[in-house]
Structures are given as structure tokens and as C-alpha cells.
Design a protein around this motif. Structure first.
Motif, short mmCIF file in Angstrom:
data_model
loop_
_atom_site.label_atom_id
_atom_site.label_comp_id
_atom_site.label_asym_id
_atom_site.label_seq_id
_atom_site.Cartn_x
_atom_site.Cartn_y
_atom_site.Cartn_z
N UNK A 257 0.81 -1.21 0.00
CA UNK A 257 0.00 0.00 0.00
C UNK A 257 0.84 1.26 0.00
N UNK A 258 2.18 1.09 0.20
CA UNK A 258 3.04 2.27 0.32
C UNK A 258 3.09 3.07 -0.95
N UNK A 259 2.78 2.46 -2.10
CA UNK A 259 2.82 3.19 -3.36
C UNK A 259 1.80 4.32 -3.39
N UNK A 260 0.78 4.24 -2.50
CA UNK A 260 -0.23 5.30 -2.42
C UNK A 260 0.15 6.37 -1.40
N UNK A 261 1.35 6.25 -0.80
CA UNK A 261 1.82 7.25 0.16
C UNK A 261 1.07 7.19 1.47
N UNK A 262 0.95 8.36 2.10
CA UNK A 262 0.30 8.43 3.41
C UNK A 262 -1.16 8.07 3.36
N UNK A 263 -1.79 8.24 2.17
CA UNK A 263 -3.22 7.91 2.05
C UNK A 263 -3.46 6.43 2.22
N UNK A 264 -2.41 5.61 1.95
CA UNK A 264 -2.56 4.17 2.09
C UNK A 264 -2.07 3.65 3.41
N UNK A 265 -1.91 4.54 4.39
CA UNK A 265 -1.40 4.10 5.68
C UNK A 265 -2.30 3.09 6.38
N UNK A 266 -3.59 3.17 6.18
CA UNK A 266 -4.53 2.23 6.80
C UNK A 266 -4.89 1.07 5.85
N UNK A 267 -4.11 0.92 4.79
CA UNK A 267 -4.40 -0.12 3.81
C UNK A 267 -5.20 0.43 2.62
N UNK A 268 -5.32 -0.39 1.62
CA UNK A 268 -6.02 0.02 0.39
C UNK A 268 -6.97 -1.10 -0.05
N UNK A 269 -8.19 -0.70 -0.41
CA UNK A 269 -9.14 -1.64 -1.04
C UNK A 269 -9.39 -1.13 -2.46
#
Length: 810
Positions: free
Chosen positions: A692-704
Motif C-alpha cells: 500500500x506504500x505506493x499510495x503514500x500516506x493515504x494508504x497508511x490504513x491499507x487500500x481496497x
């Protein structure tokens, strides 16, 4: 319909100029009523006639059947501009199976097409039919029907010999009346449906011979007969071997009317004699109605006395074709009928002129066709031409032409044998034989009971000017109780369009007059989102009308053994050459094993590599959850879903904040994800940690990541069964192929491939110029033979004509 107004009125004018002897014109209630009823019937049920010109009368498996289609209005034979869709199908006699169907697009009443007779279509007798949707309101007797035979080059079966006999007797006017001298016509048919010559005698109940009869043309004949009161008659046929067979003879009526018609003695008029036997009456008032293809020719009345009543009717004002005479009694009920044929020889004259009387093999043939009317004036017309090898194809004796069909066969019941015989100017007895046909073949266009009814039922089928799409919508598999708006997306290689439609309260819907070729993909769904998932759709498939099975054995064509063997041999050679040509284009390579790693095309919607978890959404999953988050619940380790539906919350690995939601690569809020139709989702990817790190800080809680079917350009959503959506294909007009004929130019190197085609040239869409002429050319084959040229033509005014010519190749 557009052809039922002024054109019909013009035909009524000459009818009222007729002079009647022994009758009087009266503008009484019956006259007005019968004319009004006929006019009303013709307005509600206008007739259409279809005709097909085929390139030859019989074929082999693997061959192509070429046809030209003509559609005309039934009364005046003007080119029909109402129906623009003609159905052409091929029916197997033995089973009644429809083995081929073509949808022909008509322009100005004309079109053309072909049927490839694949190997899957077996040898045997077939009927080719042509009809419109409007014609299906009536009996299949109204359809164009022509019998052909399909041979297998590898299996030659001898046509079955005719056996058995069917003999029927037809008193003139319809019945035998005691004490009234009349004429009785008869017709004898063999099991193959063709006329069979017979001779025999009539016995009374005392076994006295009271009449002899002998057929004179195709099993037909007639004889004078005076039935006696109280008698019962029996008919017998004597076979060549001396065996005698018995047949039924019409019952004698003690009272009633007879109508005798003489249409042969004078070329300018016909004489009608009416006799009546009515106990207790010295005279009776009757009406006689004459109509030509439903258009009134005359309505007259008179009194029948003990001496009878005679009518002299001029025929010069009557149109070519069948005139139908009906006698009505004092109660205005039809009690006697008779058909007569009027032939003023007003057909087109089609003259075919080859450039030479003899050509060389592969030499270019130049042909000119000239079309004139009966007065010799040139006519601009549409015509079709077939050129065949007479050494292989035997033209059928007096086969159907467009003139014989429109003027004769199309208005009669049953099969007409050798129809163009009755239009051959060289046959001196054709008028007598035609009159026998009129006495033995029934009228098929309408019944007086239908015409005279107080109210006519509305037609069940409509005029088609294009392809029809009809179907039904249900909700939860139950009929609708209200109207529903529908959206339709239609697409093919050349068409992309969006349409809307509305069902009736019962859920029926229809889209009409679609014009497209080949096939069309349709996506159908409800307009509003509420309750769409509970809708189901059904498209009505085209159901060809059922065909009447022909009793076997049946051989519909006449063949010459030598010509047939030559045809089958040449056909087999042509097919073998075609197979070798195909094989020469194919090379069989040795087996080669190639190993490699399959390259998976990258999905442009994914900026990440591989997901930590992925769910492929199935229809079962989609139907079980109300939202995307419901589908996630319990299916991915470390993913917790709290609540359900639009109120659900989701957490990954115990994080206090909700993850980032991505739809087809674009970040979105949770509300949009919750409102998605679960059936529109292809898959769900979950990124839990480093991925999820590719989305930066926005992906800190994971990505769906939600991937939809529409977002995947390679996804074939037509294979999905989605509630509330129907994806299907519908058939359109067939695109006619172009007839191929090789060109043997002198300046070019000649092909060494043998050429023995049975159909040398086929031109379905020729037109004559203002001088009434048209020219065309083609190359002859390798065969040393005779060549047949046949042409059918129809003018803009509805006048038909045909022509033929021959030349030699040596």
C-alpha cells in the motif's frame, strides 16, 4: 397501406362500361352492399404476392441456389412499397424441417439473395417459400412456393415411379341439380402430385352406363351430363391392364342453381347461362357478381325462369387474369361459383438476342434484351436473367414464370402443373385446357363469408419495413402490473445507437423497422435503478410458419438421365477442384514444441504490483451481498467489516482509520463504493502493508481496490448473467453475395482449371433503359453444349413478362 387508394379506384372505371343482355344495372341496396363489402375487405386485408426467379430447377449438395425476389400488391400487381422485408426459406418435404432462412431487404418491391446448399442439407425434394409478415395473416396458400430437388453427386437415387390415383369430379357452378343438363369437369392425379391420363365411365344405381369420359390434358377433362332425380351415380376408371377402380361421384340435388359459362366461342365476350330448379316457384330473383382479384367488375340482377337466364358479357374491359363469377340467390347467399380466365395477351414482350448463334468455348458472349409492351412500345423495367448449360440442366416443361404466377398460380389453390403452357401462343388448345383448369382448381384469395361479415377482425400481423425486435419483461418471474421504461444499446460493426422503449401494462415491448445487416448485439435493461435487479427479459425468436408436409414419394422435377449424369459428374469435378485448391494453400508442417513463459498483460488500472489478497466476484457472491463491503466480510484475513450495507465500516489489521478506497485506479470515497451494483464488480484487491506504500500516506490504513467489469476493456460482459440486464444478438438482413463468373481475356494467361459450371451467369438486378434495352456479357465455359437464357421482367405499372433464348457452343 399506400397502394389501396387511388390505384384501386382507377380500376373500377372500365367495369361500369360493360353491357349486359338479359340483366339490368340497378343501384339497389345489394349492389351497393356487395361493392362496399369487397372494397372494405380489400382495405382491411390488402393482398401481397411474392415471386422468386431461381437460376435453375435442381441442384447438388455444395451448390448455391441464386434467387431474385419480386413483391407486388395483389390486385394491380404494382411493385409493393409497403413490406420491405421478405422471408425466404427452404423446407424439406420428408420431414417438413426448415433447413435455411434468409431475410431479404426489398427496395421498391425487389431484392435478391442466395442459399448455400451445404453438405449438411441432404439429398431429396424441397420447397422454397417466400412470404412477408403481413402474408402470415392468411393461409400458406398465399405464399410463393416452388418445388426443387437436391441431388448428391456421390449418391444418385432414381425418382420414385408414380403409383396410385386420386380422381375428383367438379360440376360446373358447384353442384348437380336434377333435370338440368350441365358439364362435369374432372382431374386425376398420381401419387407424385402430377396429372395422370385416365378414361372411364359413369354408372347409375341400375348399373347402366350413362356417360363416358377421357382426359385431354394433364389428367383433366370434362363431359356433358344430365343427372336424374333420385339417382345415385358411381364413377369408374379403367387402367391399361384392364383393372377397374371405383371413385365417388357428386351427389344429385333435387333443387338449386347451376351456372354454365362459355368463354371460348367468342374472343370479345363470354356467355353465362343460369338454370334454377326451385319447387313451388316459377321464377326467382338472383344477382351475379363478377370481380377480378377482389376489384368489382360488375354487379347485376335478373329473374331465372323455367327457360333459364342468359348473360352476354363483353370481356374487352376486363383485366388479364382470373375473373371470379358468383351467383347469389334471393336471400343474397352465394350458391354457385365459376372461374374464367381472361387473356388479352397484354404481357410484356421480352426479346433476348445473343450476339451470335454459335460461340467457341471460353469466348465472350454478348447479349441484348429488349422489352416492349403489347403495342410494341419500349418499356423501362426491372428484370432478372439466368444463363445455364443445357447439356447439364433440363429446363422444366412450361415452368413457372412471373407472368404465369401473378396472373394464374397465385390466385388458385394447390399445385398448378406446367403453368406457362397456358400462355404459350403456339398452343392452339390452351384456351380449352385453361377452362378445364378453371373448373377444377379452387379460388384461394378469400371466402364470401369473410367478406360479407358485419365486422372484420383486426389483422394479427403487421407490415414490416425492417427487422422487428419484440419480447416480454417480468418482475420476479411474474407478469408486470405497470409499464416499465427500457433502455437498449444496439451495436455492430457499422451501427452504434441508444434507444428507449416502454412496455405495455402486461410487460410486452417492441422495437420495429430496424435496418441492419448480418447481426446486431443488444443490451437491454430497465431505465430506473429501483427494482431493476428483479427484472427479467425474454426476446421472441423468429418462428417460421409451419409447412404442410408433402406425401412421399415425390419428385418435383423432370430430369433426363443423360443430362443428370453429366450434371452430377461436372458438379463432383468442380467440388474436387475446389478441394484441391484449398489443399494447395495448406502445408502440413512437422510437429514443433515451443516452450515459453506466458506474458500476462498488465492492467493499466493497477499502479501496484500484486495484491496481498484478491477476490474474484462471482454471480453467487454478488447476489448474496447488498454492497461491496458485504462481499469482503469474512473472506480476507485481517480485514474486519462492522455493520452491513451502506452503514458498514471496514478496518485492516486493526487500524483505527478506514482504508483508502480506489475504483478502477481512481481514489473515491466509501459512499461511492457502497452504492456500486455488486454485479458490476469484476474483482476486489486488498493491500495490507508494504504494497500500500505506493499510495503514500493515504494508504497508511491499507487500500481496497475495486475493479469493475466496465473498466476492463478486455472483459466480455456479454457472457455474464446479470439480473435486470439482457445481452443478446438478433439477426438482420442477409447481405446478398455477388455471383462470380471467371473472365477469360485473350491478353491474359488462360487458367488451366477446367470450367464446366452449370450456371454460367446470373444477373438479378438488370434494368432496361428508356429504349427498353439492356446489354450484358459473360464468358462461356469449356463445355461444347447448348446454352439456355431465361429472363423474367416486371414493369412499374405491374405488367409481367418473360423470355427465353438459346445458342450453341462448339
Amino acid at each position: 397501406m399506400p397502394w389501396t387508394n387511388n390505384t384501386v379506384k382507377k380500376c373500377l372505371i372500365p367495369a361500369f362500361l360493360l353491357l349486359l343482355t338479359g340483366f339490368q344495372w340497378l343501384d339497389d341496396d345489394f349492389t351497393q352492399r356487395i361493392a362496399a363489402r369487397l372494397s372494405n375487405y380489400r382495405t382491411v386485408f390488402p393482398q401481397e404476392k411474392a415471386y422468386l426467379h431461381l437460376d435453375k430447377p435442381y441442384y447438388v449438395t455444395g451448390d448455391t441456389l441464386w434467387f431474385k425476389s419480386y413483391l407486388v400488391e395483389g390486385s394491380l400487381h404494382l411493385a409493393d412499397s409497403a413490406s420491405n422485408l421478405l422471408y425466404v426459406d427452404l423446407i424439406e418435404h420428408r420431414t417438413g424441417k426448415n433447413v435455411a432462412l434468409r431475410r431479404v431487404q426489398l427496395s421498391g418491391g425487389i431484392g435478391h439473395g442466395e442459399i448455400v446448399l451445404a453438405d449438411s442439407i441432404g439429398q431429396g425434394a424441397y420447397t422454397i417459400r417466400a412470404y412477408t409478415n403481413w402474408m402470415r395473416n392468411f393461409s400458406e396458400d398465399y405464399f410463393f412456393q416452388k418445388d426443387i430437388y437436391l441431388f448428391d453427386p456421390e449418391t444418385v437415387s432414381e425418382p420414385a415411379a408414380a403409383g396410385g390415383l386420386d380422381l375428383k369430379f367438379f360440376p360446373e357452378g358447384g353442384q348437380l341439380v336434377a333435370g338440368v343438363n350441365t358439364r362435369v369437369a374432372f382431374k386425376a392425379l398420381a401419387d407424385n402430385g402430377l396429372g395422370q391420363d385416365v378414361n372411364g365411365f359413369i354408372l347409375n344405381k341400375s348399373n347402366d352406363t350413362v356417360a363416358f369420359y377421357t382426359s385431354s390434358h394433364l389428367g383433366m377433362g370434362r363431359f356433358a351430363f344430365e343427372p336424374k332425380s333420385g339417382e345415385v351415380y358411381r364413377a369408374f376408371v379403367k387402367a391399361k391392364d384392364g383393372q377397374v377402380s371405383r371413385f365417388d361421384f357428386p351427389k344429385v340435388m333435387e333443387s338449386g342453381y347451376t351456372m354454365v359459362v362459355d368463354n371460348l366461342s367468342s374472343p370479345l365476350k363470354m356467355r353465362v347461362i343460369v338454370y334454377g330448379v326451385l319447387p313451388g316457384k316459377s321464377e326467382s330473383l338472383i344477382h351475379i357478381v363478377g370481380h377480378a382479384r377482389g376489384i368489382v367488375a360488375f354487379v347485376a340482377k335478373g329473374k331465372v325462369t323455367s327457360k333459364g337466364l342468359m348473360l352476354n358479357l363483353p370481356t374487352t374491359g376486363l383485366p388479364d387474369g382470373i375473373t371470379h363469377l358468383t351467383l347469389f340467390d334471393e336471400q343474397n347467399k352465394p350458391v354457385s361459383e365459376r372461374l374464367v380466365f381472361i387473356n388479352h395477351d397484354r404481357n410484356l414482350k421480352v426479346s433476348i438476342s445473343p450476339g451470335k448463334t454459335a460461340y467457341k468455348p471460353r469466348e465472350k458472349a454478348e447479349i441484348e434484351i429488349s422489352v416492349t409492351d403489347s403495342a410494341g412500345k419500349p418499356v423501362e423495367t426491372n428484370l432478372s436473367v439466368a444463363v445455364t448449360d443445357a447439356g447439364q440442366i433440363l429446363q422444366q416443361p412450361y415452368d413457372e414464370t412471373i407472368a404465369s404466377y401473378l396472373l394464374l398460380s397465385s390466385d388458385l389453390k394447390g399445385f398448378i402443373e406446367q403453368p406457362s403452357y397456358y400462355f404459350d401462343p403456339n398452343k392452339t388448345e390452351k384456351k380449352i385446357h385453361m377452362d378445364m383448369l378453371m373448373m377444377t382448381q379452387g379460388w384461394s384469395r378469400f371466402l364470401w363469408e369473410d367478406v360479407l361479415t358485419d365486422s372484420l377482425a383486426a389483422p394479427q400481423r403487421f407490415v414490416e419495413q425492417g427487422i422487428t425486435l419484440e419480447g416480454e419483461v417480468k418482475r420476479n418471474n411474474k407478469k408486470l402490473s405497470e409499464k416499465v421504461m427500457l433502455s437498449m444499446y444496439l451495436s455492430n460493426d457499422s451501427l452504434n445507437t441508444f434507444l428507449t422503449a416502454e412496455t405495455d401494462p402486461n410487460g410486452r415491448f417492441g422495437v420495429y423497422n430496424l435496418v441492419f445487416t448480418d447481426s446486431l448485439k443488444i443490451r437491454l435493461q430497465g431505465m430506473n435503478k429501483k427494482g431493476n435487479a428483479s427484472l427479467s427479459f425474454r426476446l421472441d425468436p423468429f418462428a417460421a410458419p409451419k409447412a404442410t408436409l408433402v406425401k412421399a414419394p415425390f419428385s418435383p422435377v423432370t430430369v433426363d438421365a443423360k443430362q443428370l449424369l453429366e450434371y452430377l459428374k461436372r458438379a463432383e469435378q468442380d467440388q474436387e477442384i475446389a478441394r484441391k485448391i484449398r489443399e494447395s494453400r495448406e502445408r502440413l508442417l512437422q510437429e514443433v514444441t515451443i516452450k515459453g513463459k506466458k506474458e500476462v498483460q498488465r492492467d493499466s488500472r493497477k499502479i501496484y504490483g500484486s495484491a496481498d489478497a484478491s477476490i474474484k466476484v462471482t454471480n453467487q457472491m454478488a447476489s448474496a451481498g447488498r454492497s461491496i463491503l458485504d462481499i469482503l466480510a469474512g473472506r480476507v484475513a485481517g480485514v474486519q467489516v462492522v455493520g452491513s450495507g451502506i452503514n458498514a465500516s471496514v478496518y485492516i489489521r486493526g487500524n483505527r482509520g478506514e482504508p483508502l478506497f480506489v475504483l478502477d485506479g481512481m481514489p473515491v470515497d466509501k459512499d461511492m463504493i457502497s452504492s456500486l451494483n455488486t454485479f458490476d464488480v469484476e474483482s476486489i484487491d486488498v493491500l495490507k502493508g508494504p504494497g500500500a506504500a505506493i499510495f503514500g500516506s493515504r494508504g497508511g490504513n491499507g487500500v481496497i481496490s475495486i475493479l469493475t467489469k466496465r473498466g476492463n476493456e478486455n472483459y466480455d460482459y456479454s457472457q455474464d448473467i446479470v439480473p435486470g440486464v439482457l445481452v443478446s444478438k438478433i439477426a438482420g438482413f442477409n447481405v446478398p453475395k455477388e455471383f462470380y463468373a471467371p473472365k477469360y481475356e485473350v491478353s491474359k494467361q488462360q487458367s488451366t482449371t477446367p470450367d464446366y459450371r452449370s450456371t454460367l451467369f446470373w444477373a438479378p438486378m438488370l434494368r432496361t433503359n428508356k429504349d427498353g434495352k439492356v446489354k450484358f456479357e459473360y464468358f462461356n465455359t469449356d463445355a461444347v453444349t447448348n446454352i439456355d437464357i431465361r429472363a423474367d421482367a416486371l414493369s412499374l405499372s405491374g405488367t409481367p413478362g418473360s423470355g427465353k433464348a438459346t445458342y450453341a457452343v462448339d
